[in-house]
Scaffold this motif. Structure first.
Motif, PDB file in Angstrom:
ATOM      1  N   GLY A 221       0.782  -1.227   0.000  1.00  0.00           N
ATOM      2  CA  GLY A 221       0.000   0.000   0.000  1.00  0.00           C
ATOM      3  C   GLY A 221       0.809   1.270   0.000  1.00  0.00           C
ATOM      4  O   GLY A 221       1.682   1.497  -0.855  1.00  0.00           O
ATOM      5  N   SER A 222       0.560   2.127   0.994  1.00  0.00           N
ATOM      6  CA  SER A 222       1.163   3.456   1.048  1.00  0.00           C
ATOM      7  C   SER A 222       2.672   3.435   1.244  1.00  0.00           C
ATOM      8  O   SER A 222       3.322   4.470   1.109  1.00  0.00           O
ATOM      9  CB  SER A 222       0.512   4.275   2.170  1.00  0.00           C
ATOM     10  N   THR A 223       3.245   2.271   1.525  1.00  0.00           N
ATOM     11  CA  THR A 223       4.701   2.160   1.656  1.00  0.00           C
ATOM     12  C   THR A 223       5.398   2.585   0.364  1.00  0.00           C
ATOM     13  O   THR A 223       6.575   2.950   0.376  1.00  0.00           O
ATOM     14  CB  THR A 223       5.108   0.717   2.016  1.00  0.00           C
ATOM     15  N   ILE A 224       4.676   2.562  -0.758  1.00  0.00           N
ATOM     16  CA  ILE A 224       5.261   2.973  -2.035  1.00  0.00           C
ATOM     17  C   ILE A 224       5.871   4.366  -1.935  1.00  0.00           C
ATOM     18  O   ILE A 224       6.938   4.637  -2.507  1.00  0.00           O
ATOM     19  CB  ILE A 224       4.205   2.924  -3.177  1.00  0.00           C
ATOM     20  N   ASN A 225       5.242   5.267  -1.196  1.00  0.00           N
ATOM     21  CA  ASN A 225       5.759   6.640  -1.111  1.00  0.00           C
ATOM     22  C   ASN A 225       7.062   6.720  -0.329  1.00  0.00           C
ATOM     23  O   ASN A 225       7.940   7.510  -0.669  1.00  0.00           O
ATOM     24  CB  ASN A 225       4.694   7.558  -0.504  1.00  0.00           C
ATOM     25  N   SER A 245      -8.327   8.185   1.392  1.00  0.00           N
ATOM     26  CA  SER A 245      -6.951   8.476   1.823  1.00  0.00           C
ATOM     27  C   SER A 245      -5.959   7.554   1.123  1.00  0.00           C
ATOM     28  O   SER A 245      -4.819   7.952   0.845  1.00  0.00           O
ATOM     29  CB  SER A 245      -6.824   8.336   3.342  1.00  0.00           C
ATOM     30  N   ASN A 246      -6.379   6.311   0.821  1.00  0.00           N
ATOM     31  CA  ASN A 246      -5.490   5.402   0.097  1.00  0.00           C
ATOM     32  C   ASN A 246      -5.281   5.898  -1.329  1.00  0.00           C
ATOM     33  O   ASN A 246      -4.160   5.871  -1.858  1.00  0.00           O
ATOM     34  CB  ASN A 246      -6.078   3.994   0.092  1.00  0.00           C
ATOM     35  N   TYR A 247      -6.348   6.362  -1.957  1.00  0.00           N
ATOM     36  CA  TYR A 247      -6.213   6.933  -3.301  1.00  0.00           C
ATOM     37  C   TYR A 247      -5.260   8.119  -3.291  1.00  0.00           C
ATOM     38  O   TYR A 247      -4.445   8.293  -4.215  1.00  0.00           O
ATOM     39  CB  TYR A 247      -7.579   7.353  -3.835  1.00  0.00           C
ATOM     40  N   ASN A 248      -5.329   8.939  -2.245  1.00  0.00           N
ATOM     41  CA  ASN A 248      -4.454  10.114  -2.168  1.00  0.00           C
ATOM     42  C   ASN A 248      -2.979   9.736  -2.148  1.00  0.00           C
ATOM     43  O   ASN A 248      -2.129  10.513  -2.580  1.00  0.00           O
ATOM     44  CB  ASN A 248      -4.810  10.954  -0.937  1.00  0.00           C
ATOM     45  N   HIS A 249      -2.668   8.544  -1.635  1.00  0.00           N
ATOM     46  CA  HIS A 249      -1.277   8.071  -1.653  1.00  0.00           C
ATOM     47  C   HIS A 249      -0.812   7.759  -3.075  1.00  0.00           C
ATOM     48  O   HIS A 249       0.377   7.808  -3.370  1.00  0.00           O
ATOM     49  CB  HIS A 249      -1.128   6.810  -0.795  1.00  0.00           C
ATOM     50  N   PHE A 250      -1.752   7.422  -3.936  1.00  0.00           N
ATOM     51  CA  PHE A 250      -1.397   6.937  -5.273  1.00  0.00           C
ATOM     52  C   PHE A 250      -1.579   7.969  -6.381  1.00  0.00           C
ATOM     53  O   PHE A 250      -0.980   7.838  -7.446  1.00  0.00           O
ATOM     54  CB  PHE A 250      -2.261   5.711  -5.624  1.00  0.00           C
ATOM     55  N   LYS A 251      -2.405   8.982  -6.164  1.00  0.00           N
ATOM     56  CA  LYS A 251      -2.849   9.815  -7.285  1.00  0.00           C
ATOM     57  C   LYS A 251      -1.722  10.606  -7.944  1.00  0.00           C
ATOM     58  O   LYS A 251      -1.826  10.963  -9.123  1.00  0.00           O
ATOM     59  CB  LYS A 251      -3.974  10.747  -6.834  1.00  0.00           C
ATOM     60  N   SER A 252      -0.639  10.856  -7.207  1.00  0.00           N
ATOM     61  CA  SER A 252       0.469  11.614  -7.803  1.00  0.00           C
ATOM     62  C   SER A 252       1.573  10.716  -8.358  1.00  0.00           C
ATOM     63  O   SER A 252       2.584  11.207  -8.843  1.00  0.00           O
ATOM     64  CB  SER A 252       1.055  12.576  -6.763  1.00  0.00           C
ATOM     65  N   ILE A 253       1.379   9.394  -8.264  1.00  0.00           N
ATOM     66  CA  ILE A 253       2.392   8.466  -8.778  1.00  0.00           C
ATOM     67  C   ILE A 253       2.250   8.376 -10.293  1.00  0.00           C
ATOM     68  O   ILE A 253       1.179   8.087 -10.811  1.00  0.00           O
ATOM     69  CB  ILE A 253       2.226   7.063  -8.149  1.00  0.00           C
ATOM     70  N   GLY A 254       3.341   8.619 -10.991  1.00  0.00           N
ATOM     71  CA  GLY A 254       3.268   8.631 -12.443  1.00  0.00           C
ATOM     72  C   GLY A 254       4.293   7.751 -13.116  1.00  0.00           C
ATOM     73  O   GLY A 254       4.053   6.573 -13.374  1.00  0.00           O
ATOM     74  N   ASN A 255       5.444   8.270 -13.364  1.00  0.00           N
ATOM     75  CA  ASN A 255       6.444   7.611 -14.204  1.00  0.00           C
ATOM     76  C   ASN A 255       7.279   6.610 -13.406  1.00  0.00           C
ATOM     77  O   ASN A 255       8.411   6.881 -13.025  1.00  0.00           O
ATOM     78  CB  ASN A 255       7.349   8.671 -14.851  1.00  0.00           C
ATOM     79  N   ILE A 256       6.693   5.446 -13.134  1.00  0.00           N
ATOM     80  CA  ILE A 256       7.425   4.376 -12.460  1.00  0.00           C
ATOM     81  C   ILE A 256       7.220   3.074 -13.230  1.00  0.00           C
ATOM     82  O   ILE A 256       6.348   2.985 -14.099  1.00  0.00           O
ATOM     83  CB  ILE A 256       6.982   4.191 -10.994  1.00  0.00           C
ATOM     84  N   LYS A 257       8.021   2.073 -12.899  1.00  0.00           N
ATOM     85  CA  LYS A 257       7.956   0.788 -13.601  1.00  0.00           C
ATOM     86  C   LYS A 257       7.119  -0.252 -12.854  1.00  0.00           C
ATOM     87  O   LYS A 257       6.851  -1.327 -13.379  1.00  0.00           O
ATOM     88  CB  LYS A 257       9.367   0.241 -13.814  1.00  0.00           C
TER      89      LYS A 257
END
Length: 567
Positions: A221-225, A245-257
């Motif tokens: 989950g949010s550990t990605i940040n 709140s979980n979506y908020n952790h992900f919404k700015s994630i873009g250019n990753i593999k």
């Protein structure tokens, strides 16, 4: 010499009594009268009764006279065989627990308490708390733990049931357009590291960077940040949590593999915006929903055992994906160094005395056999790890490499550096390219199937509305008209018939809890009182079912509208 000195005596009125270590377990005058008095004072209708101490059974016999057929009676007594000898056979009409370990007591309680009930009445037989002081404390703590954990689960269910329903329906579309986790079952034969965001994660960062090309990394989950903060891109991210709140952790994630592994409970906007390959899973309890997805869309989604935390699911996913060894890191499940998470986590807070009190924190055994501070939410996750680890049939070793936080009982511990030395081959780069084929799908057919489901909802809602009208118009205040009973029976049959053909799922859970728990019979009810109780029960049931179907219909209409974005 035995630890327990047991003496059998006759009472003044010719019955039997017993003394253990000079303590009477029953009256030396009239044990039956004493038992009647205790039970009259302590018995609670519609509760699970836990009696600490069987003795010669006088109290148990009195309780059984008051129990309804569906009510459980649990007797906990580590001295049972010592006192009974050969006098009693194994055919009990109660649940006997002689093993005083907390995990055994908790397992029995969980099996007896339905619908997340916390209604437990503990009765301590005379002097058992003096003879078995430590054991009685274990019993009390075990009951308290089960009650608190059930309360946590209930609070979560009530808070998220509508959100989960919305996510499940929306994630049908994202599963239809993407992939099933089944496609990567046992894809790997290498080490997997399951990464969580506890305070101890920071000490593993340098080693993670060193071995990142030689292992598969799964972020919980949010550990990605936190990982991105240290310029580490995991191979997979698991998302389960359904809140915004979980979506908020992900919404700015873009250019990753990284690739995404999502549960149907995961907030649907994460799947909508995540840029890379996505794989769907279902919770192990979602058998009916799995069948629904297979029957309606010909997609098989694997059932993955999880728990209260996304990390529980990530752990099981690791075993599903590899034949190799597994390490979990950052899994403190405790407030190590008075921190909630690793410093860079968006949820990070430094805890103080007020927060400790607010969370009801307490100490448990730690990774290093020390005492660490945790709370009941973390304890629930810890117990889920212990359950999963016990159930898991994984061919390679599994280690807790957190090096901090709680001790996860039954899971081997190993420093992360040692795990890497033993199991990671730095000369071999793991092939991590996406091997899933591009998926072909027909969104027009998807829309057609969802429109068919709306028709089913309309039919059921129409029947419920008619049933509610007839219920309100019932003429008697003591019996239901036959026409009312026929209508309610027809509704029940329709729901049973069509539920498997719809996406209706966890939205029913709070309804089930309330309708089954809040309308239990009471002693000496009049016919009018019985009628009113059953009337109110049915009124609440069908009114809330109607609301659930109305919301679910709206969610499906929204999904159909959203599908146009992808057509």
């Amino acid at each position: 010499m035995s630890e327990y000195n047991i003496e059998y005596l006759n009472t003044k009125n010719g019955l039997n009594t017993v003394k253990v270590n000079n303590y009477f377990l029953h009256s030396k005058y009239n044990p039956i009268q004493e038992a009647e008095r205790i039970v009259e004072k302590e018995f609670e209708p519609n509760y699970i009764h836990v009696v600490f101490g069987y003795g010669l059974g006088y109290i148990i016999d009195e309780i059984k006279k008051k129990l309804h057929k569906k009510e459980s009676l649990i007797v906990i007594d580590p001295l049972y065989k010592k006192i009974q000898g050969n006098a009693k056979n194994a055919n009990h009409d109660f649940i006997l627990v002689e093993d005083i370990r907390s995990e055994v007591i908790e397992e029995v309680l969980n099996a007896s308490l339905r619908n997340l009930s916390i209604k437990v009445k503990i009765i301590c037989s005379p002097n058992y708390d003096k003879i078995l002081k430590k054991e009685y404390f274990v019993v009390l703590e075990s009951i308290k733990t089960v009650q608190r954990i059930h309360q946590v689960r209930e609070n979560t269910t009530r808070q998220f049931s509508f959100g989960w329903q919305e996510n499940y329906i929306n994630n049908i579309l994202h599963t239809y357009m993407n992939h099933s986790l089944k496609e990567i079952k046992q894809r790997y034969n290498c080490p997997i590291v399951v990464i969580s965001g506890g305070p101890s994660l920071k000490k593993q960062i340098s080693m993670l960077k060193k071995v990142k090309d030689n292992v598969i990394m799964i972020a919980s989950g949010s550990t990605i940040n936190s990982l991105l903060h240290y310029h580490i891109e995991p191979d997979y991210i698991v998302s389960i949590d359904g809140g915004i709140s979980n979506y908020n952790h992900f919404k700015s994630i873009g250019n990753i593999k990284s690739h995404l592994i999502f549960g149907f409970s995961s907030h649907y906007k994460i799947q909508e915006t995540f840029p890379n390959t996505k794989y769907a899973l279902l919770d192990a309890g979602d058998n009916d929903f799995q069948k629904y997805v297979i029957d309606k869309f010909a997609i098989e989604i694997p059932l993955i055992a999880g728990g209260a935390s996304v990390a529980n699911f990530a752990f099981t996913v690791a075993s599903y994906m590899t034949k190799g060894p597994i390490a979990i890191i950052g899994q403190d499940l405790a407030y190590t160094d008075n921190k909630s998470h690793e410093d860079s986590n968006k949820h990070f807070i430094k805890i103080d005395e007020a927060y400790k009190k607010e969370r009801g924190m307490f100490e448990v055994n730690g990774y290093y056999d020390d005492k660490v501070l945790t709370d009941y939410a973390f304890l629930l996750m810890k117990k889920d790890f212990e359950r999963l680890n016990k159930q898991m049939k994984h061919s390679a070793p599994i280690f807790n490499c957190t090096e901090g936080g709680v001790k996860i009982e039954g899971m081997n511990q190993l420093p992360f550096s040692v795990f890497c030395d033993l199991y990671v081959n730095e000369d071999v780069n793991i092939k991590k390219s996406n091997q899933s084929k591009t998926k072909n799908f027909d969104l027009g057919d998807f829309v057609k199937k969802m429109q068919e489901e709306i028709s089913i909802y309309n039919k059921i809602m129409g029947e419920i509305k008619i049933g509610l009208v007839k219920l309100d118009r019932n003429k008697s205040n003591t019996v239901f008209d036959k026409s009312v009973l026929r209508e309610l029976d027809s509704i029940d049959k329709s729901i049973k018939k069509y539920k498997s053909k719809t996406a209706m799922n966890h939205i029913f859970d709070p309804i089930t809890m309330d309708v089954l728990r809040n309308y239990e019979p009471v002693a000496r009810e009049s016919n009018a009182e019985v009628y009113q109780r059953v009337f109110n029960q049915n009124k609440e049931l069908y009114s809330r079912l109607l609301e659930a179907f109305e919301f679910s219909k709206q969610y499906i209409e929204n999904v159909i509208e959203n599908t146009n974005k992808f057509m």
